[in-house]
Design an enzyme around this catalytic site. Structure first.
Site, PDB file in Angstrom:
ATOM      1  N   LEU A 109       0.877  -1.156   0.000  1.00 21.16           N
ATOM      2  CA  LEU A 109       0.000   0.000   0.000  1.00 21.16           C
ATOM      3  C   LEU A 109       0.922   1.216   0.000  1.00 21.16           C
ATOM      4  O   LEU A 109       1.749   1.384   0.891  1.00 21.16           O
ATOM      5  CB  LEU A 109      -0.901   0.012   1.238  1.00 21.16           C
ATOM      6  CG  LEU A 109      -2.077   0.993   1.228  1.00 21.16           C
ATOM      7  CD1 LEU A 109      -3.039   0.656   0.095  1.00 21.16           C
ATOM      8  CD2 LEU A 109      -2.813   0.970   2.556  1.00 21.16           C
ATOM      9  N   ASP A 110       0.817   2.049  -1.032  1.00 24.14           N
ATOM     10  CA  ASP A 110       1.724   3.177  -1.184  1.00 24.14           C
ATOM     11  C   ASP A 110       1.785   4.022   0.078  1.00 24.14           C
ATOM     12  O   ASP A 110       0.805   4.146   0.816  1.00 24.14           O
ATOM     13  CB  ASP A 110       1.285   4.061  -2.356  1.00 24.14           C
ATOM     14  CG  ASP A 110       1.680   3.478  -3.709  1.00 24.14           C
ATOM     15  OD1 ASP A 110       2.408   2.476  -3.735  1.00 24.14           O
ATOM     16  OD2 ASP A 110       1.247   4.046  -4.734  1.00 24.14           O
ATOM     17  N   ARG A 111       2.927   4.630   0.286  1.00 28.71           N
ATOM     18  CA  ARG A 111       3.143   5.478   1.458  1.00 28.71           C
ATOM     19  C   ARG A 111       2.074   6.556   1.578  1.00 28.71           C
ATOM     20  O   ARG A 111       1.607   6.873   2.675  1.00 28.71           O
ATOM     21  CB  ARG A 111       4.536   6.127   1.356  1.00 28.71           C
ATOM     22  CG  ARG A 111       4.855   7.117   2.453  1.00 28.71           C
ATOM     23  CD  ARG A 111       6.283   7.619   2.329  1.00 28.71           C
ATOM     24  NE  ARG A 111       6.492   8.364   1.102  1.00 28.71           N
ATOM     25  CZ  ARG A 111       6.255   9.673   0.959  1.00 28.71           C
ATOM     26  NH1 ARG A 111       5.777  10.369   1.986  1.00 28.71           N
ATOM     27  NH2 ARG A 111       6.486  10.284  -0.170  1.00 28.71           N
ATOM     28  N   THR A 116      -0.958   6.542   0.560  1.00 32.72           N
ATOM     29  CA  THR A 116      -2.322   6.015   0.561  1.00 32.72           C
ATOM     30  C   THR A 116      -2.702   5.543   1.958  1.00 32.72           C
ATOM     31  O   THR A 116      -1.927   4.859   2.611  1.00 32.72           O
ATOM     32  CB  THR A 116      -2.448   4.840  -0.428  1.00 32.72           C
ATOM     33  OG1 THR A 116      -1.984   5.249  -1.706  1.00 32.72           O
ATOM     34  CG2 THR A 116      -3.886   4.373  -0.541  1.00 32.72           C
TER      35      THR A 116
END
Length: 369
Positions: A197-199, A201
């Protein structure tokens, strides 16, 4: 950036908290040890969590592709967070060693040699602080938490302070380290990531407590037995989407973007979309479907995103290609905003206030909209 929900909370008072044993004091390697501080100090100020600078030894063994190249060339080309002149000075000062020895910048690397970079006063980027990270569910094998925006799941980039090999460093401002520090798990507890999970997001993160559970959950994701959905607040109105956009088709009420994503700048981590494969580029296939949830205001709307693949920055790149960039994603067509909450739609803010004042009613409202 893509946000599953918005937590509305005022800035906390400036306080200090000591993080004890957020990482091991030393990690054994095949031919040496990588040392890390036993304790660091967090500074919570202005809604941000800062980590006081600390020293760390980054350790790695020479990889096959480095054999025959100089130590300076490898550091400058492979570990781009610092400029070439930084490595020149570090090698000259003996902060970069090979098999425990000081070497010249022209030293030619051989297979199996051990490189250690003594990074002095490492600095991690601050992350948003909205209080303790919420635990959504927990079993004997699994921990599910709600990750805030800006917090990386595991050490990456400046959150592991960079450089020669970071496999031994647990960034103190990463999700797992913060969970240890706030007492959600023991300081020496092992947690395995099962998905990315992207930083930037926010959203649910599934952490496995055992390797067998991590493999099992990872297999579910690989087989598409677990579906990921995202909410993104974007610029523009989706009903004004053009009909002749390369790589874009309509599937019922949804819009599907399908094509290829490739990295255009590895130093800053930026990607681009192409509807067709470009010869010579290291592109990967990527597809996402989008549907409109509603308008956030006269100029922005909220869309639900259904990624069919899991490429880096996929949703952000696809929305930019559609002409509807995420509203506050300055890297991909949005505008940097001084707004830590940026609620998706008004009811998100209302639920957040309700949760703070009447938790039982808020839970019922969330479960039964």
């Amino acid at each position: 950036m893509p946000k599953r929900s918005a937590e509305v909370d005022g800035p906390r008072d400036s306080t200090e908290a000591e993080a004890r044993s957020a990482t091991p004091a030393a990690q054994p390697t095949k031919r040496g040890r990588a040392t890390a501080p036993e304790h660091v100090t967090y500074q919570l100020q202005g809604g941000l969590r800062h980590v006081e600078p600390y020293d760390f030894d980054f350790t790695t063994h020479v990889k096959q592709r480095w054999v025959g190249r100089s130590i300076l060339e490898v550091c400058a080309c492979e570990f781009v967070a610092f400029p070439r002149h930084y490595y020149e000075a570090s090698i000259a000062a003996g902060r970069v060693t090979v098999d425990g020895r000081r070497v010249q910048a022209e030293h030619v690397l051989r297979d199996g040699e051990l490189i250690v970079h003594r990074a002095v006063r490492c600095r991690e980027n601050p992350v948003l602080d909205r209080g303790p990270i919420q635990v959504v569910a927990e079993t004997e094998e699994l921990l599910v938490v709600s990750k805030p925006s800006s917090v990386p799941i595991h050490p990456c980039g400046s959150y592991r302070s960079v450089v020669v090999a970071a496999e031994n460093l647990q960034g103190f401002n990463s999700l797992i380290a913060i969970l240890r520090n706030q007492g959600t798990v023991e300081a020496n507890a092992t947690l395995h990531t099962t998905h990315r999970l992207d930083r930037l997001t926010s959203g649910l993160v599934l952490l496995a407590k055992t390797k067998s559970c991590a493999r099992r959950v990872g297999a579910w994701f690989a087989a598409n037995q677990i579906r990921k959905t995202y909410l993104a607040r974007v610029k523009g109105r989706f009903d004004q989407l053009g009909t002749e956009v390369p790589g874009v088709t309509r599937v019922g009420d949804r819009v599907r973007v399908e094509g290829y994503i490739s990295c255009v700048d590895r130093k800053v981590g930026k990607y681009k979309f192409a509807a067709e494969v470009v010869e010579g580029e290291d592109a990967k296939d990527a597809a996402t479907e989008f549907e409109v949830v509603g308008m956030a205001n006269d100029e922005e709307c909220v869309v639900r995103c259904f990624p069919a693949t899991g490429r880096t920055h996929q949703i952000r790149v696809h929305l930019l290609h559609l002409g509807f960039p995420i509203a506050n994603d300055s890297c991909y067509g949005g505008e940097l905003r001084d707004d830590g909450t940026l609620p998706l739609i008004p009811h998100v803010r209302q639920e957040a206030h309700l949760e703070a004042s009447r938790p039982e009613e808020a839970q019922a409202a969330t479960m039964h909209p």
